[in-house]
Design an enzyme around this catalytic site. Structure first.
Site, mmCIF file in Angstrom:
data_model
loop_
_atom_site.group_PDB
_atom_site.id
_atom_site.type_symbol
_atom_site.label_atom_id
_atom_site.label_comp_id
_atom_site.label_asym_id
_atom_site.label_seq_id
_atom_site.Cartn_x
_atom_site.Cartn_y
_atom_site.Cartn_z
ATOM 1 C CG ASP A 1 -0.727 1.022 4.246
ATOM 2 O OD1 ASP A 1 -0.011 2.015 3.985
ATOM 3 O OD2 ASP A 1 -1.689 1.045 4.736
ATOM 4 C CD GLU B 1 -0.211 4.516 6.291
ATOM 5 O OE1 GLU B 1 -0.379 5.450 6.830
ATOM 6 O OE2 GLU B 1 -1.071 3.845 5.827
#
Length: 465
Positions: A313, A315
Site C-alpha cells: 500500500d 501511502e
C-alpha cells in the site's frame, strides 16, 4: 500467471509451520531466534544442538492428504568454530519412548519412509558462524496414516564433526507431532471471485473474518484476510530499510496459534499488509539491492509466522533519495520490489492497493515479465468508486486479477457487485471488519457474488490483548 512459472522453476521454496519463541530485531535483515538455553551444555568446549526454529508452540505439523508438509530445524553451535562443522540427522525412536513416558502419551512413530527430505543431507555450519542454514524436513501423506490421528517424528543429531560435542544430558534432539488431516480446506466458490477483507488490528480481532460461511457448501465467505498493517520503515542510525510492527501486529504474530492458525485451518489465507510509515522509504524507491534484501526480510516473516502473502500500500511516504539505499521513486522501482518478493516466495500471494506509483505501472516489465504476471491481485483504493479500467494500470493484468469496486464491511456493494461479476472481474475487496454482526450485508453480497446465502456462527470476537 502465464510467465511467473519461469521464476518458480528456478527456485526452491518452503512453507514453515512457525510461530512463538521468535523475537524480531527490526533493524536487521533477518529474523532472530531467541537465544538457545545452554543449560544442558558443558563449559569445556563447543557443543552442537538441534533447534526447532519456531519454538515449542509450533511442535505440531499439520499434514494434509493432498500435499506434502514442511517444517524447519536448525543445527547450531554454542560457540563458533574456526573450521566447518558437519552434522547429520536421524530418526530416534528412543527419544519418542522418553517423550511418551515423561508426558504420559502413547504417540506412534511416523513411518520413516514418509520423511522425503532432510534426513539424508549433511548440514554445515561454516567457520566463524554459530548456526547453519535452516534445514527443511518434508513429510508426505500416506494411506497408512489415520485421519485425525497424531504421530510423532523424533529427530536427533546422528553425527557431528570431530571436536564438537553433544549435550551432556543427551538432549540433542527434537520431537515433532504430525497430525494427519483430510484434504487441504478450500475457499474457492463456483463463480471464482476472490473475497478479500482487511482488518484494522489496532482495534479489531481478525478471528471475526472466519465466522461467516456459505450456506450450501460451508465454505468460508472470505478467501483472504490482511492484517492491517505492518510498515516499511527507514532507520537513520543504521541506514537500513526494515519491516516494522507495532505492538498490536506483533502480538498477533507472536500468538499465531490463537489468532492466525484458526483462520488458516478453515482455508482462509492470512497475509501481511505493508504500508508506508511517514518516513523516506516506501515500496517505490528501493534500489535493486535494497529491494532484494527487503524481499528476503518479508520472506523471513512469512516463514517464521506461517503467513500466506504480502500486500503493498503506497501511502504515507515522504520519498527521499539516499545513495546506495533508495532511488527516486518510480513505477519501475515498485515493480522491481514486487519481482524480488515473488522471486523469493513464488508460493505466496502478492497483492496491491492501486494507489501512488502503482497507477503508473502500465508499461512496467521486470526481467521480461509483465507486472501483471508478477502480482496476483490488485484492487481500487478509493471506496464506493467504480474503476472498471483500473487493471490497465498494470501491464499484462487481466480482469480476473482486478477488484474494480472497494467498500466498507457492512455495506452491500449495491448494484456494482452484480456489475463486477457480470463483466468478469475476479476480486471483491472490503475494509474494516469490526466486532459486529454483519450477516445482513454479507448475505446480500453472497447472493450477488456466489448465488448463495451467508451463515453467521453467532461468535463475535472483541480485541482481547
Amino acid at each position: 500467471m502465464n510467465n511467473i512459472n519461469c521464476i518458480k522453476t528456478c527456485l526452491i521454496f518452503s512453507f514453515c509451520l512457525l510461530c512463538g519463541g521468535i523475537s524480531l530485531i527490526s533493524c536487521e535483515e533477518d529474523i532472530s531466534i531467541d537465544k538457545i538455553d545452554e543449560t544442558p551444555y558443558g563449559a569445556d568446549g563447543v557443543y552442537c544442538y538441534l533447534q526447532n526454529i519456531a519454538g515449542l508452540q509450533s511442535r505440531v505439523i499439520e499434514l494434509y492428504a493432498d500435499k506434502n508438509s514442511t517444517a524447519q530445524l536448525r543445527v547450531g553451535l554454542t560457540s563458533p568454530a574456526d573450521y566447518a562443522v558437519d552434522a547429520t540427522l536421524k530418526i530416534d525412536a528412543a527419544l519418542l519412548e522418553t517423550y511418551n513416558e515423561e508426558h504420559q502419551t502413547d504417540f506412534e512413530l511416523l513411518p520413516a519412509d514418509l520423511v522425503v527430505a532432510g534426513m539424508d543431507e549433511t548440514v554445515t555450519v561454516v567457520p566463524g558462524e554459530k548456526e547453519a542454514a535452516p534445514l527443511d524436513i518434508v513429510i508426505k501423506p500416506d494411506r497408512r496414516l489415520t485421519k485425525g490421528q497424531t504421530y510423532a517424528l523424533p529427530l536427533a543429531i546422528a553425527s557431528v564433526t570431530d571436536g564438537i560435542k553433544l549435550s551432556v544430558s543427551g538432549n540433542n534432539g527434537y520431537l515433532f507431532l504430525v497430525r494427519m488431516n483430510g484434504n487441504t480446506p478450500s475457499t474457492v466458490k463456483a463463480s471464482g471471485i476472490i473475497n478479500i477483507c482487511y482488518v484494522e488490528v489496532n482495534e479489531n480481532n481478525p478471528l471475526n473474518v472466519g465466522e461467516y460461511t456459505m450456506k450450501s457448501t460451508g465454505q468460508p465467505f472470505f478467501d483472504v484476510v490482511f492484517l492491517f498493517s505492518s510498515n516499511i520503515n527507514y532507520q537513520d542510525e543504521t541506514g537500513k530499510v526494515y519491516v516494522y510492527n507495532n505492538s498490536n501486529v506483533q502480538y498477533l504474530l507472536d500468538n499465531r496459534e490463537k489468532y492466525i492458525k484458526p483462520l488458516q485451518d478453515k482455508g482462509i489465507k492470512v497475509c501481511m499488509s505493508i504500508l508506508g510509515n511517514h518516513d523516506i522509504v516506501g515500496p517505490a524507491n528501493l534500489t535493486p539491492e535494497s529491494a532484494r534484501l527487503f524481499a528476503g526480510e518479508l520472506k523471513s516473516y512469512m516463514d517464521a509466522y506461517g503467513l500466506d502473502g504480502v500486500g503493498f500500500d503506497d501511502e504515507y511516504v515522504y520519498y527521499a533519495y539516499r545513495p546506495g539505499l533508495t532511488e527516486w521513486p518510480s513505477a519501475e522501482a515498485y515493480g522491481r520490489l514486487c519481482y524480488e518478493v515473488k522471486k523469493a516466495m513464488p508460493d505466496k500471494l502478492l497483492t496491491m492497493y492501486d494507489i501512488g506509483w502503482s497507477t503508473e505501472m502500465g508499461n512496467v516489465a521486470i526481467e521480461g515479465i509483465d507486472i501483471g504476471d508478477i502480482i496476483d491481485y490488485a484492487y481500487h483504493a478509493f471506496y464506493n468508486a467504480w474503476a472498471p479500467d483500473g487493471y490497465k494500470h498494470f501491464k499484462g493484468m487481466r480482469k480476473k486479477q482486478w477488484g474494480p469496486y472497494s467498500f466498507y464491511v457492512g455495506e452491500s456493494g449495491g448494484s456494482k457487485i452484480e456489475e463486477m461479476r457480470a463483466e468478469g472481474y475476479g476480486v471483491n475487496y472490503m475494509y474494516d471488519m469490526r466486532a459486529k454482526n454483519y450477516q445482513s450485508g454479507f448475505n446480500q453480497v453472497g447472493l450477488k457474488l456466489y448465488d448463495d446465502e451467508v451463515v453467521f456462527s453467532g461468535n463475535i470476537f472483541s480485541k482481547d490483548w
